[in-house]
Design an enzyme around this catalytic site. Structure first.
Site, mmCIF file in Angstrom:
data_model
loop_
_atom_site.group_PDB
_atom_site.id
_atom_site.type_symbol
_atom_site.label_atom_id
_atom_site.label_comp_id
_atom_site.label_asym_id
_atom_site.label_seq_id
_atom_site.Cartn_x
_atom_site.Cartn_y
_atom_site.Cartn_z
ATOM 1 N N GLU A 180 0.827 -1.209 0.000
ATOM 2 C CA GLU A 180 0.000 0.000 0.000
ATOM 3 C C GLU A 180 0.862 1.260 0.000
ATOM 4 O O GLU A 180 0.526 2.258 -0.643
ATOM 5 C CB GLU A 180 -0.932 0.014 1.218
ATOM 6 C CG GLU A 180 -1.972 -1.095 1.227
ATOM 7 C CD GLU A 180 -3.083 -0.870 0.210
ATOM 8 O OE1 GLU A 180 -3.157 0.195 -0.401
ATOM 9 O OE2 GLU A 180 -3.887 -1.811 0.030
ATOM 10 N N ARG A 184 0.415 3.789 -3.229
ATOM 11 C CA ARG A 184 -0.229 5.077 -2.926
ATOM 12 C C ARG A 184 0.804 6.195 -2.766
ATOM 13 O O ARG A 184 0.708 7.234 -3.424
ATOM 14 C CB ARG A 184 -1.050 4.988 -1.642
ATOM 15 C CG ARG A 184 -2.193 3.993 -1.732
ATOM 16 C CD ARG A 184 -3.087 4.091 -0.507
ATOM 17 N NE ARG A 184 -3.947 2.921 -0.398
ATOM 18 C CZ ARG A 184 -5.232 2.972 -0.046
ATOM 19 N NH1 ARG A 184 -5.804 4.112 0.242
ATOM 20 N NH2 ARG A 184 -5.945 1.862 0.042
ATOM 21 N N GLU A 532 -12.610 0.575 -10.285
ATOM 22 C CA GLU A 532 -12.194 -0.332 -11.365
ATOM 23 C C GLU A 532 -13.091 -0.272 -12.596
ATOM 24 O O GLU A 532 -12.605 -0.297 -13.737
ATOM 25 C CB GLU A 532 -12.113 -1.783 -10.861
ATOM 26 C CG GLU A 532 -10.992 -2.035 -9.870
ATOM 27 C CD GLU A 532 -11.305 -1.536 -8.469
ATOM 28 O OE1 GLU A 532 -12.499 -1.289 -8.179
ATOM 29 O OE2 GLU A 532 -10.378 -1.375 -7.659
ATOM 30 N N THR A 618 -1.215 1.001 -10.475
ATOM 31 C CA THR A 618 -2.484 0.412 -10.050
ATOM 32 C C THR A 618 -3.298 1.342 -9.164
ATOM 33 O O THR A 618 -4.453 1.069 -8.858
ATOM 34 C CB THR A 618 -2.268 -0.953 -9.366
ATOM 35 O OG1 THR A 618 -3.524 -1.604 -9.216
ATOM 36 C CG2 THR A 618 -1.616 -0.788 -8.003
#
Ligand SMILES: *[C@@H]1O[C@H](CO)[C@@H](O)[C@H](O)[C@H]1NC(C)=O
Ligand SMILES: *[C@@H]1O[C@H](CO)[C@@H](O)[C@H](O)[C@H]1NC(C)=O
Ligand SMILES: *[C@@H]1O[C@H](CO)[C@@H](O)[C@H](O)[C@H]1NC(C)=O
Length: 639
Positions: A180, A184, A532, A618
């Site tokens: 993460e 991020r 998504e 992503t």
């Protein structure tokens, strides 16, 4: 160690309690469920001013479902797309105005964060509280910097930058989750640097990249779950997920490019090489499984999935090929092999409406789960099917056609998971019924007693195999595909292999039944503000030029506005079937980084972020496509 001795089912054996966070592509920390009746009103009315009359029949005045009155579909599907008509346009839509709407939504959310939560990680949009759930480094700021830059929000960007300059990642003395933190924070810093060229962002990225490096201190080179920056001590289970171990190479390779540091390249390439060379004969199609032993670097379970726990692992295979300007042939070959095998083993048609869905499976059987998280797959397929990404020598026109069909069919199903719900919001996870379960449900609804006893497991397995998309497609191409009576007259020409491709019926057949009677059951009923589906609509818009994808994104946006907006931000919805069950007190940073960015890009001109120049990580952070120089090739040992 012998894999057979150590086979674990990820669900059963991975000690999740050891994980400080739920580790999936976009984590939504389980919030305290706070129910709040919140009205939206004025803003939605303003939105309607931008909407052509007659576009949203029923929107805003849906009759409540009562006995005998099933809820109507959320919205009408926009006009039929047509492969043969180049770039069909919807008349009278002002896309710039729609992009401006998204920008004002972003400002609403971000100003709420600034007012109530900054410099904590995330806003609690129902209670106006603040929460630190990703190291307390102001993740909402760093995740949003590039969105602000793209939207032209200079003041917000400068205010955010000032906070970033006060952070020192290296002093942090608690474990931070590697995956993460990478997607991020590191991704956010790198893309903000790529767009703005503000050197302090690169410095911060370099410090963070360095602070996370001890995570790779395993004998396999796979990263550990967590690392403490101040000490370099690592922690986490001996099992890791594909998404955790295989979704950092874009960040680290780009960081190597920017800094010239070989260590960054080495840690990334070591994992990429291992995933390329490891023996995967045990798995159908030699696919990469979800669970791995981190230290040994070997597969640890039977489950294969492209959804939660694995998703971005697949995504980064293709995107490394793109990021390095189409030079990493190992990544190219791995993508072709894995995505080809996944299309073969992981796609099914639903009974009833024949919706195409992607699911996870073991050698024994598919789970038939369909997750919102796996709705990035249509976008990935569409991106890979671009001729500049995989030219003819790498993907035949026949294969390309199948990839594009799968992309469209899955995107239609992902959109249907929104349109099916009375809130118009996408359900987190459903399980499609098998043929027999569906028949029993229909019989029950019709008041019939299901005739014979339950079928043998062998018959159930065979019938499910008959719904595997690749089998259906083959039959269709051979002219042997039988139209199920449910499909109605629009699915024509099946006897000759002509007509609508199985799973691509557009619009899908309407749901006229109650949610309980659908061809799926609800497994997780919330909408988590996830990106998504919108991400895939964006890629499909860019790759096909068909405005139908933009229009679907707009409808999703309107539902978010209507149902999720609070006075200070946007909140996740508890049950997509029933708005009165309230909102969760959580606004994940990915809503700012991804959901609103993809919506903004979907309605903006292509030149704002051309996909032949950028590839998005992503977490929707764009990195510029680059080539290694001869100097770098020598220094890093790139052949
Ligand atoms: C790597 O881990 C080993 C033990 O597994 C430890 O002795 C060593 O100090 C660690 N190295 C770094 C750089 O953290
Ligand atoms: C929605 O939830 C409320 C509160 O629990 C309940 O009263 C209502 O009947 C539900 N509506 C539907 C359509 O299920
Ligand atoms: C990518 O490679 C092509 C073909 O070799 C070259 O023309 C182009 O300049 C490269 N792009 C970048 C960003 O290096």
């Amino acid at each position: 160690m012998d894999i057979a001795d150590e086979q674990v089912s990820p669900d059963a054996r991975v000690p999740l309690s050891k994980y400080p966070f739920v580790i999936i592509r976009r984590v939504a920390r389980a919030p305290s469920y706070v129910t709040a009746g919140l009205s939206v009103g004025v803003f939605v009315c303003i939105l309607f001013l931008f909407t052509p009359p007659g576009f949203f029949h029923g929107f805003g005045h849906r009759p409540g479902p009562g006995p005998g009155h099933p809820p109507p579909p959320k919205w009408r599907w926009p006009p039929l797309m047509n492969d043969n008509s180049p770039k069909p346009k919807l008349s009278g839509v002002d896309w710039n105005a729609r992009a401006e709407n998204v920008k004002s939504s972003f400002l609403h959310a971000y100003h709420g964060y600034e007012k109530y939560a900054m410099p904590a990680d995330e806003l609690q949009p129902v209670s106006n509280g603040a929460v630190n759930n990703f190291n307390g480094w102001a993740v909402s700021i760093i995740d949003s910097l590039d969105t602000m830059y793209l939207m032209g929000l200079h003041d917000e960007f400068e205010r955010g930058l000032a906070v970033v300059k006060t952070l020192d990642f290296r002093k942090h003395d608690k474990g931070v989750p590697f995956f993460e933190t990478t997607i991020r924070y590191l991704g956010g810093l790198l893309s903000a640097y790529a767009l703005s060229h503000d050197f302090s962002l690169l410095q911060a990225a370099d410090e963070l990249g360095m602070a996370l490096l001890p995570a790779f201190n395993t004998s396999s080179g796979f990263p550990m779950f967590a690392v403490t920056p101040s000490s370099g001590i690592t922690s986490g289970s001996r099992y890791g997920w594909l998404a955790e171990i295989g979704s950092f190479q874009m960040e680290y390779k780009y960081l190597a490019k920017l800094t010239g540091r070989k260590a960054y390249y080495d840690v990334a390439q070591r994992v990429t090489s291992r995933l390329n060379t490891i023996n995967l004969e045990h798995y159908p199609g030699e696919l990469l499984p979800a669970a791995w032993f981190v230290d040994e670097g070997i597969p640890g379970g039977d489950q294969v999935t492209i959804g939660a726990m694995a998703d971005s692992g697949y995504e980064y295979i293709l995107k490394q090929w793109i990021l390095t300007n189409f030079t990493e042939f190992d990544s190219l070959n791995l993508y072709k092999r894995t995505i080809g095998a996944y299309l073969n083993y992981g796609l099914y048609l639903s009974p009833g409406r024949n919706l195409l869905y992607v699911t996870d499976f073991t050698a024994q059987s598919p789970s038939r789960r369909f997750e919102h998280l796996s709705c990035f797959v249509p976008g990935l397929l569409a991106l890979g099917a671009e001729t500049n990404v995989l030219p003819e020598q790498h993907l035949s026109s026949q294969e390309r056609q199948v990839h594009v069909w799968a992309a469209k069919g899955l995107a239609i199903s992902c959109a249907a998971m929104y349109n099916d719900q009375s809130t118009g919001l996408g359900v987190e996870e459903v399980v499609f019924l098998n043929k027999w379960e569906y028949q029993a449900k229909r019989d029950a609804r019709a008041g019939l007693v299901t005739s014979t006893g339950s079928p043998s497991s062998e018959i159930v397995r065979k019938d499910q195999e008959n719904l595997r998309w690749m089998n259906v497609l083959q039959a269709w191409q051979n002219g042997e595909y039988k139209v199920a009576s449910d499909e109605g007259s629009q699915m024509k020409g099946s006897a000759t292999g002509q007509g609508i491709v199985p799973g691509l019926r557009y619009p899908p057949l309407p749901v006229e039944d109650k949610p309980e009677d659908r061809e799926y059951t609800y497994r997780q009923r919330d909408y988590r503000l996830r990106p998504e589906t919108i991400e895939s609509l964006f890629i499909l818009w860019r790759t096909t030029g068909d405005e139908v994808w933009r229009e679907l994104g707009w409808r999703i946006y309107l539902s978010i506005e209507k149902e999720c907006r609070t006075p200070s931000g946007y909140a996740q919805m508890n049950d997509v079937r029933n708005a009165s069950l309230g909102l969760q007190d959580s606004m994940p940073s990915y809503f700012l980084a991804e959901t609103l960015k993809y919506l903004y890009l979907l309605f903006s001109d292509d030149s704002l972020l051309p996909l032949d120049k950028y590839v998005l990580n992503t977490e929707a952070h764009p990195f510029p496509i680059f080539s290694w120089t001869d100097w770098e090739k020598t220094k890093f040992g790139i052949s």
